[in-house]
Design an enzyme around this catalytic site. Structure first.
Site, PDB file in Angstrom:
ATOM      1  N   ASP A   1       0.869  -1.194   0.000  1.00 28.29           N
ATOM      2  CA  ASP A   1       0.000   0.000   0.000  1.00 28.29           C
ATOM      3  C   ASP A   1       0.896   1.230   0.000  1.00 28.29           C
ATOM      4  O   ASP A   1       2.136   1.125  -0.020  1.00 28.29           O
ATOM      5  CB  ASP A   1      -0.967   0.013   1.206  1.00 28.29           C
ATOM      6  CG  ASP A   1      -2.282   0.742   0.889  1.00 28.29           C
ATOM      7  OD1 ASP A   1      -2.240   1.978   0.687  1.00 28.29           O
ATOM      8  OD2 ASP A   1      -3.349   0.092   0.832  1.00 28.29           O
TER       9      ASP A   1
ATOM     10  N   HIS B   1     -12.546  -0.497  -8.332  1.00 26.99           N
ATOM     11  CA  HIS B   1     -13.797   0.282  -8.316  1.00 26.99           C
ATOM     12  C   HIS B   1     -13.550   1.724  -7.837  1.00 26.99           C
ATOM     13  O   HIS B   1     -14.440   2.561  -7.915  1.00 26.99           O
ATOM     14  CB  HIS B   1     -14.896  -0.410  -7.504  1.00 26.99           C
ATOM     15  CG  HIS B   1     -14.768  -0.318  -6.004  1.00 26.99           C
ATOM     16  ND1 HIS B   1     -15.782  -0.683  -5.143  1.00 26.99           N
ATOM     17  CD2 HIS B   1     -13.741   0.090  -5.211  1.00 26.99           C
ATOM     18  CE1 HIS B   1     -15.391  -0.488  -3.896  1.00 26.99           C
ATOM     19  NE2 HIS B   1     -14.164  -0.031  -3.904  1.00 26.99           N
TER      20      HIS B   1
HETATM   21  C1  LIG Z   1     -10.836   1.170  -0.963  1.00 24.81           C
HETATM   22  S1  LIG Z   1      -9.320   0.924  -0.113  1.00 24.81           S
HETATM   23  C2  LIG Z   1      -9.224  -0.830  -0.193  1.00 24.81           C
HETATM   24  C3  LIG Z   1      -8.243  -1.412   0.766  1.00 24.81           C
HETATM   25  C4  LIG Z   1      -8.277  -2.941   0.860  1.00 24.81           C
HETATM   26  N1  LIG Z   1      -7.894  -3.574  -0.390  1.00 24.81           N
HETATM   27  C5  LIG Z   1      -9.639  -3.394   1.295  1.00 24.81           C
HETATM   28  O1  LIG Z   1     -10.393  -3.955   0.501  1.00 24.81           O
HETATM   29  O2  LIG Z   1      -9.979  -3.155   2.455  1.00 24.81           O
HETATM   30  C6  LIG Z   1      -8.175   1.513  -1.295  1.00 24.81           C
HETATM   31  C7  LIG Z   1      -6.732   1.357  -0.907  1.00 24.81           C
HETATM   32  O3  LIG Z   1      -5.936   1.797  -2.005  1.00 24.81           O
HETATM   33  C8  LIG Z   1      -4.797   2.422  -1.480  1.00 24.81           C
HETATM   34  N2  LIG Z   1      -4.197   3.273  -2.512  1.00 24.81           N
HETATM   35  C9  LIG Z   1      -4.700   4.404  -3.067  1.00 24.81           C
HETATM   36  N3  LIG Z   1      -3.847   4.900  -3.975  1.00 24.81           N
HETATM   37  C10 LIG Z   1      -2.781   4.068  -4.010  1.00 24.81           C
HETATM   38  C11 LIG Z   1      -1.569   4.056  -4.769  1.00 24.81           C
HETATM   39  N4  LIG Z   1      -1.315   5.007  -5.676  1.00 24.81           N
HETATM   40  N5  LIG Z   1      -0.708   3.042  -4.563  1.00 24.81           N
HETATM   41  C12 LIG Z   1      -0.971   2.065  -3.647  1.00 24.81           C
HETATM   42  N6  LIG Z   1      -2.096   2.031  -2.900  1.00 24.81           N
HETATM   43  C13 LIG Z   1      -2.998   3.014  -3.082  1.00 24.81           C
HETATM   44  C14 LIG Z   1      -5.344   3.202  -0.306  1.00 24.81           C
HETATM   45  O4  LIG Z   1      -4.350   3.625   0.587  1.00 24.81           O
HETATM   46  C15 LIG Z   1      -6.317   2.202   0.286  1.00 24.81           C
HETATM   47  O5  LIG Z   1      -5.703   1.386   1.253  1.00 24.81           O
END
Ligand SMILES: C[S@@+](CC[C@H](N)C(=O)[O-])C[C@H]1O[C@@H](n2cnc3c(N)ncnc32)[C@H](O)[C@@H]1O
Length: 408
Positions: free
Chosen positions: A264, A305
């Site tokens: 992440d 999504h």
């Molecule tokens: C909707 S959450 C989903 C987290 C996890 N997969 C879950 O289902 O609970 C989206 C995740 O994407 C991560 N995220 C957003 N932009 C990112 C990036 N550029 N690189 C890596 N992670 C990212 C956020 O920090 C967050 O933890």
């Protein structure tokens, strides 16, 4: 006064509800529970007059509002901690609030069944009161409430954008309402309370919907094909937040071979608190690359999504180039919207995606097209029991299969 036709409809819905409830009691199947709730909702619609149904709909935001205020007033916590009735004055005293105001909140909470009215000005905890003391439930109420200004701005936003289906992480209703020009993921690190609401919400957003680990053949589709000679990583949870999903995987399959990795953004990885040390942590920006090459499985839950097709393609291109043809699998855990009779839960979730990320949920056809465009193909859509997320099992296309839509 209900007409004969209404009576017939109500009798038929009651019969359907009865059948579903009986089946649920006999077999304890999630699909029956979801169908019973739908039958009960259809029954409510049939029983209400259109005028009353509309009043209840437009006033429904007061339900979420009173739940949100009750958290700040510690109403659920106070009631759940006391094994018996609590007076209105005692409840108000916890935060030195006006009993008149607290009484107004409690009227709605008893009306929606979140608190039980024991007597005049005396209240007791019930199942929902207790549920609302959990950190996931609290964060769910807080995080979704954080999106209310954006939600309220959507009609104006759509009017301004000429009712185009919006997309693009940095120019949606959230940015419009908050007067910012960055994606929510760049905004949250500067708003630590909201970031915490978001990350905790993510930890708990599976709710009681059965986990893929319970109904998807993980052993056959993922673990059995692991081959150390091909690559020593079994599963990478790409953008896995605080690692709750890969932690659950490790708990369910403690003897599975191979390394487990959660990835992440740096500030999210630094915030991981409770995760088995067997899971490795890697800080990434998924738009810039995929550091783990040739893993048996790349897993993504509730990531694509969050992004438009073109943003998703940038993310997926890095996954595709890290995958080993004929060995690596790509497992996406997301809603697969039905083309007809779509369940209400994912349909509502789709709108929350517009609120926070200016993005959307996808149908099977939209998933196939997206994956095809980056050189992958869907092996199988796996549909969940009930109305939760499905699994989209994908892999790289064979060398000689054409790639659509100009993927790299
Ligand atoms: C909707 S959450 C989903 C987290 C996890 N997969 C879950 O289902 O609970 C989206 C995740 O994407 C991560 N995220 C957003 N932009 C990112 C990036 N550029 N690189 C890596 N992670 C990212 C956020 O920090 C967050 O933890």
């Amino acid at each position: 006064m209900a007409s004969l036709r209404d009576h017939q409809e109500i009798a038929s819905l009651l019969k359907q509800l009865n059948e579903r409830v009986n089946s649920l009691q006999d077999q304890h199947v999630e699909a029956d529970r979801v169908a019973a709730v739908k039958a009960a909702r259809d029954l409510m619609v049939a029983l209400d007059t259109p005028q009353e149904a509309l009043m209840k709909l437009v006033y429904a935001p007061t339900h979420a509002l009173c739940v949100r205020i009750a958290i700040d007033l510690d109403l659920f916590k106070t009631l759940a901690e006391k094994d018996g009735p609590v007076t209105l004055e005692e409840l108000a005293a916890v935060k030195n609030a006006d009993p008149v105001l607290v009484g107004r909140v409690l009227r709605v909470l008893t009306g929606i069944g979140y608190v039980t009215e024991h007597d005049e000005r005396a209240f007791k905890a019930n199942k929902m009161t207790k549920h609302m003391t959990g950190r996931f439930a609290i964060a769910t109420s807080q995080f979704i409430w954080d999106g209310m200004p954006a939600l309220a701005s959507i009609p104006e936003f759509l009017e301004k954008t000429k009712f185009k289906n919006p997309s693009g992480a940095a120019n949606g209703p959230f940015q419009y309402a908050e007067k910012i020009d960055v994606a929510i993921w760049d905004y949250l690190p500067n708003h630590p309370d909201k970031l915490d609401h978001c990350s905790t919400f993510m930890e708990g957003d599976r709710g009681s919907r059965p986990s893929w680990l319970e109904w998807f053949p993980v052993k056959e589709q993922v673990i059995d094909g692991f081959n150390k000679e091909e690559g020593d990583v079994l599963l990478v949870d790409v953008a896995g937040g605080r690692g709750h999903d890969i932690g659950a995987f490790h708990k369910a399959f403690p003897d599975a071979p191979g390394r487990l990795v959660v990835e992440d953004l740096p500030h999210v990885v630094d915030d991981i608190q409770n995760l088995d040390p067997a899971v490795e942590r890697v800080k990434i920006n998924m738009f810039e690359g995929q550091p783990i090459k040739g893993a048996r499985t790349y897993y993504m839950k509730f990531i694509l999504h969050d992004w438009s097709d073109s943003e998703s393609r940038s993310i997926l291109t890095h996954i595709a180039s890290a995958m080993k043809r004929g060995y690596s699998k790509f497992i996406i855990e997301e809603f697969i919207l039905a083309d007809k009779d779509c369940a209400l839960l994912p349909a509502m979730w789709d709108w929350e995606m517009m609120v926070f990320c200016n993005s959307m949920e996808r149908t099977a056809k939209q998933w196939s097209e997206l994956l095809e465009s980056v050189g992958m193909k869907v092996v199988k859509f796996w549909y969940p029991p009930g109305d939760g997320q499905g699994i989209i099992e994908a892999e790289l296309k064979d060398d000689d299969e054409p790639v659509q839509n100009g993927a790299t």
